[in-house]
Design an enzyme around this catalytic site. Structure first.
Site, PDB file in Angstrom:
ATOM      1  N   ASN A  18      -9.155  -1.824  -1.000  1.00  0.00           N
ATOM      2  CA  ASN A  18      -9.962  -3.304  -0.984  1.00  0.00           C
ATOM      3  C   ASN A  18      -9.312  -4.090  -2.511  1.00  0.00           C
ATOM      4  O   ASN A  18      -9.747  -5.208  -2.448  1.00  0.00           O
ATOM      5  CB  ASN A  18     -11.252  -3.135  -1.068  1.00  0.00           C
ATOM      6  CG  ASN A  18     -11.792  -2.898   0.382  1.00  0.00           C
ATOM      7  OD1 ASN A  18     -11.340  -3.262   1.270  1.00  0.00           O
ATOM      8  ND2 ASN A  18     -12.635  -1.745   0.343  1.00  0.00           N
ATOM      9  N   GLY A  36      -0.242  -1.053   6.939  1.00  0.00           N
ATOM     10  CA  GLY A  36      -0.670  -0.898   8.440  1.00  0.00           C
ATOM     11  C   GLY A  36      -1.645  -2.098   8.561  1.00  0.00           C
ATOM     12  O   GLY A  36      -1.850  -2.994   8.014  1.00  0.00           O
ATOM     13  N   ASP A  37      -2.353  -1.685  10.008  1.00  0.00           N
ATOM     14  CA  ASP A  37      -3.331  -2.729  10.073  1.00  0.00           C
ATOM     15  C   ASP A  37      -4.662  -2.736   9.213  1.00  0.00           C
ATOM     16  O   ASP A  37      -5.145  -3.932   9.252  1.00  0.00           O
ATOM     17  CB  ASP A  37      -3.971  -2.439  11.627  1.00  0.00           C
ATOM     18  CG  ASP A  37      -2.922  -2.437  12.671  1.00  0.00           C
ATOM     19  OD1 ASP A  37      -2.173  -3.272  12.594  1.00  0.00           O
ATOM     20  OD2 ASP A  37      -3.064  -1.582  13.542  1.00  0.00           O
ATOM     21  N   GLY A  38      -4.890  -1.595   8.646  1.00  0.00           N
ATOM     22  CA  GLY A  38      -5.665  -1.533   7.540  1.00  0.00           C
ATOM     23  C   GLY A  38      -5.403  -2.481   6.392  1.00  0.00           C
ATOM     24  O   GLY A  38      -6.396  -3.451   5.796  1.00  0.00           O
ATOM     25  N   ASN A  97       0.894  -1.236  -0.059  1.00  0.00           N
ATOM     26  CA  ASN A  97      -0.091   0.061   0.103  1.00  0.00           C
ATOM     27  C   ASN A  97       0.860   1.226   0.167  1.00  0.00           C
ATOM     28  O   ASN A  97       1.486   1.516   1.067  1.00  0.00           O
ATOM     29  CB  ASN A  97      -0.760   0.021   1.300  1.00  0.00           C
ATOM     30  CG  ASN A  97      -1.793   1.095   1.393  1.00  0.00           C
ATOM     31  OD1 ASN A  97      -1.746   2.053   0.528  1.00  0.00           O
ATOM     32  ND2 ASN A  97      -2.503   1.412   2.411  1.00  0.00           N
ATOM     33  N   GLY A 154       2.645   0.914   8.328  1.00  0.00           N
ATOM     34  CA  GLY A 154       1.491   1.777   8.845  1.00  0.00           C
ATOM     35  C   GLY A 154       1.694   2.849   9.751  1.00  0.00           C
ATOM     36  O   GLY A 154       2.730   2.910  10.427  1.00  0.00           O
ATOM     37  N   GLU A 167     -11.542   0.470  11.050  1.00  0.00           N
ATOM     38  CA  GLU A 167     -12.744   0.926  10.160  1.00  0.00           C
ATOM     39  C   GLU A 167     -13.922   1.147  10.979  1.00  0.00           C
ATOM     40  O   GLU A 167     -14.061   0.635  11.945  1.00  0.00           O
ATOM     41  CB  GLU A 167     -12.832  -0.383   9.362  1.00  0.00           C
ATOM     42  CG  GLU A 167     -11.799  -0.582   8.224  1.00  0.00           C
ATOM     43  CD  GLU A 167     -11.693   0.365   7.276  1.00  0.00           C
ATOM     44  OE1 GLU A 167     -12.666   1.080   6.846  1.00  0.00           O
ATOM     45  OE2 GLU A 167     -10.535   0.521   6.667  1.00  0.00           O
ATOM     46  N   ARG A 219      -6.479  12.648   7.860  1.00  0.00           N
ATOM     47  CA  ARG A 219      -5.438  11.653   7.709  1.00  0.00           C
ATOM     48  C   ARG A 219      -4.184  12.207   7.011  1.00  0.00           C
ATOM     49  O   ARG A 219      -3.106  11.625   7.108  1.00  0.00           O
ATOM     50  CB  ARG A 219      -6.065  10.806   6.592  1.00  0.00           C
ATOM     51  CG  ARG A 219      -5.652   9.445   6.437  1.00  0.00           C
ATOM     52  CD  ARG A 219      -6.654   8.573   5.698  1.00  0.00           C
ATOM     53  NE  ARG A 219      -6.984   7.493   6.633  1.00  0.00           N
ATOM     54  CZ  ARG A 219      -6.130   6.356   6.528  1.00  0.00           C
ATOM     55  NH1 ARG A 219      -4.891   6.234   6.271  1.00  0.00           N
ATOM     56  NH2 ARG A 219      -6.677   5.584   7.595  1.00  0.00           N
TER      57      ARG A 219
HETATM   58  N1  LIG Z   1      -3.715   2.232  -3.251  1.00  0.00           N
HETATM   59  C1  LIG Z   1      -4.466   2.608  -2.263  1.00  0.00           C
HETATM   60  N2  LIG Z   1      -5.243   3.942  -2.056  1.00  0.00           N
HETATM   61  C2  LIG Z   1      -6.185   4.204  -1.257  1.00  0.00           C
HETATM   62  N3  LIG Z   1      -6.047   3.464  -0.095  1.00  0.00           N
HETATM   63  C3  LIG Z   1      -5.765   2.317  -0.036  1.00  0.00           C
HETATM   64  C4  LIG Z   1      -4.691   1.823  -0.891  1.00  0.00           C
HETATM   65  N4  LIG Z   1      -4.384   0.627  -0.810  1.00  0.00           N
HETATM   66  C5  LIG Z   1      -4.845   0.321   0.237  1.00  0.00           C
HETATM   67  N5  LIG Z   1      -5.658   1.309   0.869  1.00  0.00           N
HETATM   68  C6  LIG Z   1      -6.245   1.265   2.325  1.00  0.00           C
HETATM   69  O1  LIG Z   1      -5.619   2.127   3.092  1.00  0.00           O
HETATM   70  C7  LIG Z   1      -6.092   2.111   4.315  1.00  0.00           C
HETATM   71  C8  LIG Z   1      -5.215   2.286   5.243  1.00  0.00           C
HETATM   72  O2  LIG Z   1      -3.806   1.551   4.885  1.00  0.00           O
HETATM   73  P1  LIG Z   1      -2.684   1.181   6.060  1.00  0.00           P
HETATM   74  O3  LIG Z   1      -3.368  -0.052   6.962  1.00  0.00           O
HETATM   75  O4  LIG Z   1      -1.803   0.399   4.981  1.00  0.00           O
HETATM   76  O5  LIG Z   1      -2.072   2.166   6.711  1.00  0.00           O
HETATM   77  P2  LIG Z   1      -2.559   3.091   7.984  1.00  0.00           P
HETATM   78  O6  LIG Z   1      -3.870   3.659   8.101  1.00  0.00           O
HETATM   79  O7  LIG Z   1      -1.558   4.522   7.891  1.00  0.00           O
HETATM   80  O8  LIG Z   1      -2.011   2.477   9.249  1.00  0.00           O
HETATM   81  P3  LIG Z   1      -2.642   1.806  10.516  1.00  0.00           P
HETATM   82  O9  LIG Z   1      -3.865   0.726   9.828  1.00  0.00           O
HETATM   83  O10 LIG Z   1      -1.619   0.847  11.002  1.00  0.00           O
HETATM   84  O11 LIG Z   1      -3.081   2.736  11.440  1.00  0.00           O
HETATM   85  C9  LIG Z   1      -6.344   0.317   4.480  1.00  0.00           C
HETATM   86  O12 LIG Z   1      -7.542   0.045   5.003  1.00  0.00           O
HETATM   87  C10 LIG Z   1      -6.524   0.100   2.843  1.00  0.00           C
HETATM   88  O13 LIG Z   1      -7.740  -0.570   2.523  1.00  0.00           O
HETATM   89  C1  LIG Z   2      -2.147  10.323  28.316  1.00  0.00           C
HETATM   90  C2  LIG Z   2      -1.609   9.468  27.091  1.00  0.00           C
HETATM   91  C3  LIG Z   2      -2.839   8.728  26.760  1.00  0.00           C
HETATM   92  C4  LIG Z   2      -2.155   7.714  25.641  1.00  0.00           C
HETATM   93  C5  LIG Z   2      -3.322   6.646  25.305  1.00  0.00           C
HETATM   94  C6  LIG Z   2      -2.783   5.794  24.569  1.00  0.00           C
HETATM   95  C7  LIG Z   2      -3.870   4.703  24.474  1.00  0.00           C
HETATM   96  C8  LIG Z   2      -3.593   3.644  23.246  1.00  0.00           C
HETATM   97  C9  LIG Z   2      -4.339   2.550  22.937  1.00  0.00           C
HETATM   98  C10 LIG Z   2      -3.761   1.659  21.836  1.00  0.00           C
HETATM   99  C11 LIG Z   2      -4.877   0.630  21.512  1.00  0.00           C
HETATM  100  C12 LIG Z   2      -4.770   0.251  19.949  1.00  0.00           C
HETATM  101  C13 LIG Z   2      -5.761  -0.770  19.734  1.00  0.00           C
HETATM  102  C14 LIG Z   2      -5.561  -0.883  18.186  1.00  0.00           C
HETATM  103  C15 LIG Z   2      -6.221  -0.413  17.238  1.00  0.00           C
HETATM  104  C16 LIG Z   2      -5.973  -0.707  15.772  1.00  0.00           C
HETATM  105  O1  LIG Z   2      -6.653  -1.838  15.491  1.00  0.00           O
HETATM  106  C17 LIG Z   2      -6.674   0.428  15.013  1.00  0.00           C
HETATM  107  C18 LIG Z   2      -6.054   0.212  13.478  1.00  0.00           C
HETATM  108  O2  LIG Z   2      -4.689   0.545  13.592  1.00  0.00           O
HETATM  109  N1  LIG Z   2      -5.837   1.869  15.360  1.00  0.00           N
HETATM  110  C19 LIG Z   2      -6.794   2.633  15.731  1.00  0.00           C
HETATM  111  O3  LIG Z   2      -7.735   2.673  15.810  1.00  0.00           O
HETATM  112  C20 LIG Z   2      -5.931   3.845  16.257  1.00  0.00           C
HETATM  113  C21 LIG Z   2      -6.497   4.083  17.772  1.00  0.00           C
HETATM  114  C22 LIG Z   2      -5.646   5.167  18.575  1.00  0.00           C
HETATM  115  C23 LIG Z   2      -6.180   5.392  19.981  1.00  0.00           C
HETATM  116  C24 LIG Z   2      -4.994   6.512  20.708  1.00  0.00           C
END
Ligand SMILES: Nc1ncnc2c1ncn2[C@@H]1O[C@H](COP(=O)(O)OP(=O)(O)OP(=O)(O)O)[C@@H](O)[C@H]1O
Ligand SMILES: CCCCCCCCCCCCC/C=C/[C@@H](O)[C@H](CO)NC(=O)CCCCC
Ligand SMILES: [Ca+2]
Length: 594
Positions: free
Chosen positions: A169, A191-193, A133, A234, A547, A299
């Site tokens: 997707n 990343g997680d997405g 991605n 990610g 999501e 974003r």
């Molecule tokens: N070419 C693309 N253009 C736009 N969106 C995309 C593309 N490829 C993938 N995606 C979408 O982008 C979303 C976010 O991407 P990704 O999870 O890699 O990074 P992130 O959101 O920065 O990281 P994290 O999920 O760890 O917070 C994904 O849900 C994926 O579906």
């Molecule tokens: C005073 C200090 C306060 C610090 C608070 C820190 C709390 C951190 C908890 C982190 C929990 C992560 C759970 C995971 C979620 C992921 O599936 C999801 C996709 O990447 N990330 C978020 O939704 C991103 C969610 C981000 C939440 C902050």
């Protein structure tokens, strides 16, 4: 204990130092000898952690031979790096160049080491399908793959087919629809997405092939054979961090190369009789839902968007009414407060394998297991909690990430067939800040009077009649004919992202359109934290692994060990051993090598 006989032993030279090299069963070691032939230091590498054996003196960056003789060979292997004084889960590529007494001896070493690799590592991947991605995280995924990962795959003789995604997707749809013959695994660089896309593709395809309906909540889903690998690139990288212990591309690439295999619990989320999504890390309502909704508007900030939105949402000081019902797991086995940690080779998880997949499983017993696992659970076994919550979170694993190294539930297990339900009741702002802050320290975040945590098999969330948001225009089965996400991927993904710019609105709108959201609910994030200004919604949204879900009333169920990752769980850092001393449950290796 080593039972195999010695395969080969000889003198070798590393630089100008004489060593005794020994290949014995599943271990290769070399010991430095002093002038009087006495042993000095020994380095020992399990064959399962050897990446490659090459003739000559070989460098990987760029892969070339340096000046060598026909008596040389090079060993590439997994090297554990020192982190904070101990050996943490960070891996790098070790390289040692050996010179033998003769060419014949060199050939014997290369042949024997390669035979040992074939014998002890039969399930290493040979061919991988890689999705990159280019827009995730700090937008460095392409660079990360080509500079740090591809050379390792090449060195290990893995061929990879690379797809750089052009829309959201695309990876999911590719896995659902294209011919995957010959691939030993699917990898995401993102990343997680992105992981979630692969997760949905792999689970969906496996169920299609097995003729299992994902919309049926009581069905026993077919476990997936195709392994998933994550190269972290990610913003949160929670799934990678929680299954490897670090978010480092080289470490993850090495776990893939040596074919590590880690089973993972997956939570299915249904609304009425439709599958909405799968989750592994977080199904969260309230704070985490609001942070996600707010973060989509920012974003462009990259990974910082979560900190910024977290701060804004915290200031909003919101809590939400709801009814949470849950099906408790067997509290005799483990508890979210038993102070244990699920580490590599975790005993709790390996014992769960026996429980989830009994050995003598015939078709009929499979059917009875399906019944016993869920449907047969009488309503009497469900417990109910009603009230105002700051957040309601369900996680199938610890959900540790760089932001929170212990995670949402530090004692949760990756593969025990349960999830942890965390209920944070309404409290004053300082109390909630204390709760959040404890995610970043060693203090127990559950030791607060307004927090409760339960180990569960299933969860339902609903409102009292008339309690839903008046503004809420939630799609439901009667209003919304959009099928569940996996029913018709073709229809669902054609309008995900309009251009490659990957602006926040575009991404959110894409996902919401996919879920059949109405214009009115799409605007929720516009006023959610705009900043708690004019309109305040009485309901939050669900954050499902990053999501937003289009429904607030959902029911979740944990499917034990549904997928497998190229990982082995978090390796224990010897410097923190004291912390885990009382953890009788998490010892012994079980999943390290498939
Ligand atoms: N070419 C693309 N253009 C736009 N969106 C995309 C593309 N490829 C993938 N995606 C979408 O982008 C979303 C976010 O991407 P990704 O999870 O890699 O990074 P992130 O959101 O920065 O990281 P994290 O999920 O760890 O917070 C994904 O849900 C994926 O579906
Ligand atoms: C005073 C200090 C306060 C610090 C608070 C820190 C709390 C951190 C908890 C982190 C929990 C992560 C759970 C995971 C979620 C992921 O599936 C999801 C996709 O990447 N990330 C978020 O939704 C991103 C969610 C981000 C939440 C902050
Ligand atoms: Ca679990």
């Amino acid at each position: 204990m080593e039972t195999d006989s010695v395969k080969l032993e000889s003198s070798v030279w590393l630089g100008n130092k004489r060593h005794r090299a020994l290949l014995s069963g599943w271990r290769f070691s070399w010991t430095e000898l002093d002038k009087k032939n006495r042993d000095k230091n020994t380095i020992s590498v399990p064959v399962s952690e050897v990446v490659a054996v090459m003739e000559g003196q070989v460098e990987i960056h760029p892969q070339k031979k340096t000046k060598d003789t026909d008596r040389d060979f090079t060993l590439f292997y997994v090297k554990r790096s020192n982190t904070s004084g101990g050996k943490g889960p960070l891996w790098s590529l070790g390289r040692s160049q050996f010179c033998c007494l003769s060419r014949d001896l060199r050939d014997q070493w290369v042949t024997q080491l390669r035979i040992a690799l074939k014998t002890h590592c039969p399930s290493r991947p040979c061919r991988l399908l890689v999705f990159i991605n280019p827009y995730g995280g700090k937008k460095k995924a392409k660079q990360i793959f080509h500079s740090s990962v591809a050379p390792l795959f090449e060195l290990a003789g893995i061929s990879s087919h690379v797809v750089v995604t052009e829309r959201a997707n695309q990876a999911r749809d590719h896995i659902l629809k294209k011919d995957l013959t010959g691939f030993d695994g699917v990898i995401c660089v993102g990343g997680d997405g992105m992981f979630s896309e692969l997760l949905h593709g792999v689970i969906g395809r496996t169920q299609q092939e097995a003729g299992v309906s994902e919309h049926d909540q009581s069905v026993m889903l077919q476990p997936c054979d195709l392994h998933i690998g994550i190269i972290p690139a990610g913003s949160t990288d929670c799934v990678c961090f929680a299954t490897v212990g670090v978010n480092d591309p080289v470490t993850s690439a090495l776990h893939i190369v040596i074919g590590d295999s880690q089973p993972l619990d997956v939570c299915s989320v249904h609304h009425c009789s439709t599958l909405v999504r799968y989750s592994v890390s977080l199904v969260g309502y309230g704070f985490y839902g609001d942070v996600l909704a707010e973060s989509e508007r920012h974003r462009w900030m990259g990974p910082l968007r979560y900190d910024y939105s977290g701060f804004l949402v915290y200031l909003c000081n919101r809590s939400y009414q709801g009814i949470v019902q849950y099906l408790p797991a067997d509290s005799q086995i483990t508890s979210p407060r038993d102070n244990s940690r699920c580490l590599s080779g975790c005993r709790v998880c390996s014992e769960s394998t026996e429980r989830l997949f009994p050995r003598s499983e015939s078709c009929s017993s499979l059917y009875s297991r399906q019944l016993s696992q869920y449907s047969i659970e009488s309503e009497d076994n469900w417990l109910s909690v009603e009230g105002r919550f700051r957040c309601v979170s369900l996680t199938c694993m610890s959900s540790s990430c760089p932001r929170s190294p212990k995670g949402l539930s530090p004692s949760a297990h990756l593969a025990d067939g349960t999830g942890d339900l965390i209920l944070v009741r309404n409290t004053n702002p300082l109390g909630f800040l204390t709760y959040l802050h404890r995610h970043t320290t060693t203090q127990d975040q559950f030791d607060l009077p307004f927090v409760e945590v339960h180990r569960v098999k299933a969860v339902r969330f609903s409102f009292l009649p008339g309690e839903e948001d008046d503004d809420e225009d939630q799609p439901n089965d009667s209003q919304n004919n959009t099928p569940g996400i996996l029913e018709d991927p073709e229809t669902l993904c054609n309008s995900d992202i309009e251009s490659n710019s990957f602006g926040s609105k575009q991404h959110l709108a894409g996902n919401q359109r996919e879920q059949g959201m109405t214009e009115k609910s799409r605007n929720k994030s516009d006023y959610l934290c705009g900043l708690c200004s004019s309109k305040r919604s009485a309901t939050s949204v669900w954050n499902c692994d990053g999501e937003i879900l289009p429904y607030a009333e959902i029911s979740c169920r944990v499917h034990g060990q549904l997928v497998r990752l190229f990982a082995r769980g978090v390796e224990e850092d010897p410097s923190s051993r004291k912390y885990n001393e009382g953890n009788r449950n998490c010892r012994g290796r079980c999943f390290s090598h498939s």
